[in-house]
Design an enzyme around this catalytic site. Structure first.
Site, mmCIF file in Angstrom:
data_model
loop_
_atom_site.group_PDB
_atom_site.id
_atom_site.type_symbol
_atom_site.label_atom_id
_atom_site.label_comp_id
_atom_site.label_asym_id
_atom_site.label_seq_id
_atom_site.Cartn_x
_atom_site.Cartn_y
_atom_site.Cartn_z
ATOM 1 N N GLY A 63 56.317 20.486 48.200
ATOM 2 C CA GLY A 63 57.364 20.977 47.314
ATOM 3 C C GLY A 63 56.972 22.258 46.621
ATOM 4 N N PRO A 64 57.944 22.867 45.946
ATOM 5 C CA PRO A 64 57.677 24.097 45.210
ATOM 6 C C PRO A 64 56.926 23.806 43.922
ATOM 7 C CG PRO A 64 59.955 23.398 44.863
ATOM 8 C CD PRO A 64 59.356 22.437 45.849
ATOM 9 N N GLY A 65 56.275 24.848 43.408
ATOM 10 C CA GLY A 65 55.647 24.713 42.101
ATOM 11 C C GLY A 65 54.166 24.420 42.174
ATOM 12 N N CYS A 94 50.570 18.648 51.343
ATOM 13 C CA CYS A 94 50.734 19.930 50.650
ATOM 14 C C CYS A 94 50.763 19.750 49.131
ATOM 15 C CB CYS A 94 51.944 20.665 51.202
ATOM 16 S SG CYS A 94 51.726 22.437 51.079
ATOM 17 N N GLN A 98 47.662 18.583 46.921
ATOM 18 C CA GLN A 98 47.109 19.343 45.783
ATOM 19 C C GLN A 98 47.099 18.476 44.528
ATOM 20 O OE1 GLN A 98 49.710 22.761 45.711
ATOM 21 N NE2 GLN A 98 48.774 23.704 47.509
ATOM 22 N N SER A 143 50.923 28.619 48.715
ATOM 23 C CA SER A 143 50.429 29.798 48.000
ATOM 24 C C SER A 143 49.185 29.434 47.228
ATOM 25 C CB SER A 143 51.441 30.262 46.956
ATOM 26 O OG SER A 143 52.711 30.321 47.506
ATOM 27 N N LEU A 144 49.040 28.124 46.975
ATOM 28 C CA LEU A 144 47.933 27.636 46.152
ATOM 29 C C LEU A 144 46.966 26.909 47.068
ATOM 30 C CD1 LEU A 144 50.266 26.066 43.439
ATOM 31 C CD2 LEU A 144 49.352 28.398 43.509
ATOM 32 N N HIS A 203 51.230 21.180 57.215
ATOM 33 C CA HIS A 203 52.473 20.432 57.448
ATOM 34 C C HIS A 203 52.476 19.798 58.839
ATOM 35 C CE1 HIS A 203 55.089 21.516 53.937
ATOM 36 N NE2 HIS A 203 53.984 22.206 53.719
ATOM 37 N N GLU A 205 54.588 17.947 60.164
ATOM 38 C CA GLU A 205 55.942 17.799 60.739
ATOM 39 C C GLU A 205 56.488 19.096 61.304
ATOM 40 O OE1 GLU A 205 55.270 18.457 57.695
ATOM 41 O OE2 GLU A 205 56.746 19.942 57.072
HETATM 42 N N1 LIG Z 1 54.421 23.215 50.780
HETATM 43 C C1 LIG Z 1 53.956 22.871 49.591
HETATM 44 O O1 LIG Z 1 53.955 21.713 49.193
HETATM 45 C C2 LIG Z 1 53.521 23.973 48.672
HETATM 46 C C3 LIG Z 1 52.743 23.520 47.490
HETATM 47 C C4 LIG Z 1 52.587 24.590 46.426
HETATM 48 N N2 LIG Z 1 53.852 24.869 45.816
HETATM 49 C C5 LIG Z 1 51.998 25.847 47.038
HETATM 50 O O2 LIG Z 1 52.719 26.781 47.249
HETATM 51 O O3 LIG Z 1 50.840 25.916 47.309
#
Ligand SMILES: NC(=O)CC[C@H](N)C(=O)O
Ligand SMILES: C=C(O[C@@H]1C=C(C(=O)O)C=C[C@H]1O)C(=O)O
Length: 742
Positions: A63-65, A94, A98, A143-144, A203, A205
């Protein structure tokens, strides 16, 4: 014994449904999905824990964030400190990965260069969920990244690849990406040394992850089963009656009574000598008073050949009358209006979901089965859905500009002419019984026009003047704002757009005639819609992009375009293929393919999503474009209309993940509604098919705009974008309309 059950926790990602589909395809389990902010559980740990007791394992999604932000991870954040009596196996993917790592001491930092839609080799320890794994090639969207010990300097180098660090003694590293020069080693997989927690940064999938994605799920399940057996964990029985029943969207919706006299037949007559030019035919029909304002969905041609015979085979000329039924919906007012015989017969509060089920019911009630198989459209609803209606469907409050204009407008067309440009056949069709006289007159007009076979050249010269449009500095700074969001992990790709205003002192028809001859496209569109109060809307479009079509037997096809090269001296097809073959362009396209696979996988009745074409180069009048094809079959009694309802706004116009990206774009685009631009135009056919294009390369205006037409243009921004190149790309796309009208 009850079937084993996995809970998927969705962090509002645009890949979630594909993960669920992967899990279901590999394991014979039931997957239930909840959102990270499920109101039953966010403030009630007790209820959440006992709910978890009913599952064999959890998948915590992407997810985002940022994992440190409680709102971004929601319920996922509660998994890592479950009391022992509620402990259960979890796979974090992902963002979920994290979150796991940061709960056990990992430091989450920004990558120097984000990895969105990038495929890379994963080096693994062959242990745990990687035991028996071969060469893993996997797609990344992040991104992280996680550092297992405090990083010094620009690039973090772990002291040990396979041993837990002092900072994170519970986390056993299982996999790394060692291919990124700029970023240094990136942690790709871990397992907790005691608890049943596993996670991967990539990912599994994604369409571009190799079959090690499937194997990972199988191996994880082996680990889950052996942990559960060792613990003697018993999953509590689920009271099936307790499962919330989905809300019935159609509830309280008006039933339009379809007159008993409404025809159940398509009357059809064909002409197969020489096909007329669409515009010439329309003019002849008008001259002979056989048509008022037609609604045209045209497959453009160049030198007598369809621009793209795969998507641009048929031209549809819908011939509505003053008495035709109209369906209109305004997002700002949440109001559905139906007009029959020029009179408002229904005016009702509704939301967009109810409007879709209303349309679905209506089309089922008008279903016809005996039309000509060769014709794509026998009659039905023709019209548009705006970008803002799409926003409403994903619960993003749409921007409003104070005007009160329809966001969805369809007209029920009973009479039509469909031209098949590949087989050279014209179908003259009517859904009315006793319409023989009209049909023979139209047939004669088609034959006459075909004999003349005029060139379709405009008679009126249109000349547009650019009144206002985006400023280069400002646009580039918006590109950089998008990139700041991408670097922070808020989005993986953002389709930034802006709009220009043109003054065109010509009637809509002359504008369309010129556009179709200068910029022929597979999804040409001419719409003139008018309500009884004199409010009207004009559209002249030349879109190259199919959004979604479905066949009468329920096969859905999406064809997103992402990746653009301007034509010019020296830009041969080979050159375009080289540019569009770059990691940047392919990543842009891949992200949207994965997003659409998710949209389609979530539709009821779809068992399998296929990608028959991945990133092929297509040639248009002014640009080369990179295109992919995603398909799936909707099994009856489910309806393909649900696929449309589940996939707006078009992913190629938003970016991924869709919801967060739309929220960000709304901010950056300063809350200006996109309106028809970024929406869809198309039809619902009484035979059960449908075809919708993405509204790009299109000019439109409301009657009270005077001569001021709007044209939107934009492009996908990724971390690899260059601001001035994005400006150029936006201008190139706008020029395809602007130059054609000057
Ligand atoms: N695809 C994701 O779950 C991205 C996780 C987090 N938002 C990142 O960009 O690193
Ligand atoms: C945003 C536009 O086009 C969209 C963006 C594309 C891209 O980023 O390459 C290509 C086609 C469309 O999906 C537009 O034409 O205005």
């Amino acid at each position: 014994m009850q079937r084993q059950r996995i809970l998927f926790i969705d962090a509002y990602d645009s890949f979630s449904n594909s993960i669920i589909a992967l899990v279901q395809a590999e394991l014979s389990v039931t997957v239930e999905s909840i959102r990270i902010d499920d109101p039953r559980f966010v403030l009630n740990d007790g209820a959440f824990f006992s709910y978890l007791d009913g599952f064999d394992a959890v998948v915590a999604g992407p997810g985002p964030g940022h994992p440190a932000n409680a709102e971004d991870v929601g319920l996922i954040g509660k998994l890592w400190s479950l009391p022992d009596e509620h402990l259960l196996p979890v796979l974090g993917i992902c963002l979920g990965f994290q979150s796991l790592c940061s709960a056990f001491g990992g430091h989450v930092a920004r990558l120097r260069e984000p990895r969105h839609g990038i495929m890379a080799m994963v080096t693994h320890s062959k242990k745990g969920i990687f035991s028996g794994a071969g060469k893993v090639i996997a797609t990344q969207y992040h991104s992280l990244h996680v550092q297992l010990e405090k990083g010094e300097g620009e690039v973090w180098e772990p002291t040990e690849l396979w041993k837990p660090s002092q900072q994170c003694p519970d986390l056993v590293p299982l996999a790394w990406d060692l291919m990124s020069v700029k970023n240094g080693p990136i942690l790709m997989g871990v397992q907790h040394s005691e608890k049943p927690f596993w996670g991967v940064q990539y990912h599994p999938e994604s369409i571009c992850t190799n079959n090690e994605g499937q194997r990972l799920i199988l191996k994880w399940w082996e680990e889950v089963s052996s942990w559960s057996a060792k613990q003697g964990r018993v999953v509590s029985e689920v009271d099936e009656d307790r499962v919330d029943t989905p809300t019935d969207d159609a509830k309280d919706m008006p039933n339009i009574k379809v007159a008993d006299s409404a025809a159940k037949n398509v009357h059809c007559s064909t002409v197969d000598d020489v096909l007329p030019d669409v515009a010439d035919l329309v003019e002849v029909l008008k001259e002979c008073s056989l048509s008022a304002e037609p609604l045209i969905l045209e497959s453009g041609s160049r030198n007598g050949k369809p621009v793209n015979p795969e998507t641009g085979r048929f031209s549809i000329i819908g011939l509505p009358e003053a008495s035709s039924m109209h369906i209109r919906y305004s997002t700002a007012r949440s109001s559905l209006q139906v007009v029959e015989d020029g009179v408002v017969s229904v005016e009702k509060q509704a939301d967009i979901r109810q409007v879709f089920s209303f349309i679905d019911d209506y089309m089922r009630s008008r279903k016809v089965i005996n039309g000509p198989v060769g014709s794509s459209f026998w009659g039905g609803l023709v019209g548009f859905i705006s970008y803002e209606a799409g926003l409403e469907s994903i619960d993003v409050p749409p921007s409003v500009d104070g005007s009160d204009r329809p966001d969805l407008w369809f007209v029920f067309v009973e009479r039509s002419v469909v031209l098949d440009h590949v087989d050279g056949v014209a179908y003259v069709q009517s859904l009315r019984d006793g319409d023989g006289e009209w049909m023979s007159s139209v047939k004669a007009a088609v034959a006459r026009c075909g004999e003349k076979a005029e060139s379709g050249v405009s008679k009126v010269k249109v000349s547009a003047e650019l009144l206002e449009g985006p400023d280069m500095e400002e646009y580039c700074s918006k590109v950089r704002r998008c990139q700041a969001e991408l670097r922070a992990g808020e989005s993986y790709e953002l389709c930034l757009t802006d709009q220009s205003r043109l003054n065109i002192e010509a009637d809509a028809w002359s504008i369309y005639r010129q556009l179709r001859s200068r910029n022929p496209a597979p999804f040409g569109a001419y719409l003139r819609l008018q309500d009884g109060d004199g409010a009207g809307f004009s559209v002249a479009g030349s879109s190259p992009e199919r959004f979604l079509s479905w066949s009468r037997s329920g096969t859905c096809q999406f064809r997103p375009i992402k990746g653009t090269v301007k034509k010019g001296p020296g830009v041969t097809r080979a050159k375009a293929e080289e540019v569009l073959g770059s990691a940047k362009e392919r990543a842009e396209n891949l992200m949207i393919v994965d997003l659409i696979r998710h949209d389609l996988a979530g539709v009821e009745g779809v068992d399998e999503v296929r990608v028959p074409k991945l990133m092929t180069v297509e040639e248009y009048e002014t640009v080369f474009q990179l295109t992919s094809v995603i398909e799936g079959d909707v099994r009856a009694p489910a309806s393909p209309i649900a696929a449309l309802a589940a996939s707006l706004p078009p992913g190629s116009m938003t970016g991924a993940p869709k919801k967060r990206s739309c929220e960000i774009l709304k901010e950056i685009e300063a809350g200006k509604p996109r309106g028809l631009y970024s929406g869809v135009i198309g039809y619902f056919d009484v035979g059960g098919g449908g075809d919708f294009s993405v509204v790009i390369r299109t000019a439109f205006k409301w009657d009270d705009d005077g001569d001021r037409w709007r044209v939107g243009a934009g492009g996908a921004i990724t971390a690899l974008s260059e601001a001035d190149a994005e400006w150029e790309e936006m201008v190139t796309k706008r020029e395809s309309v602007l130059k054609s009208l000057s």
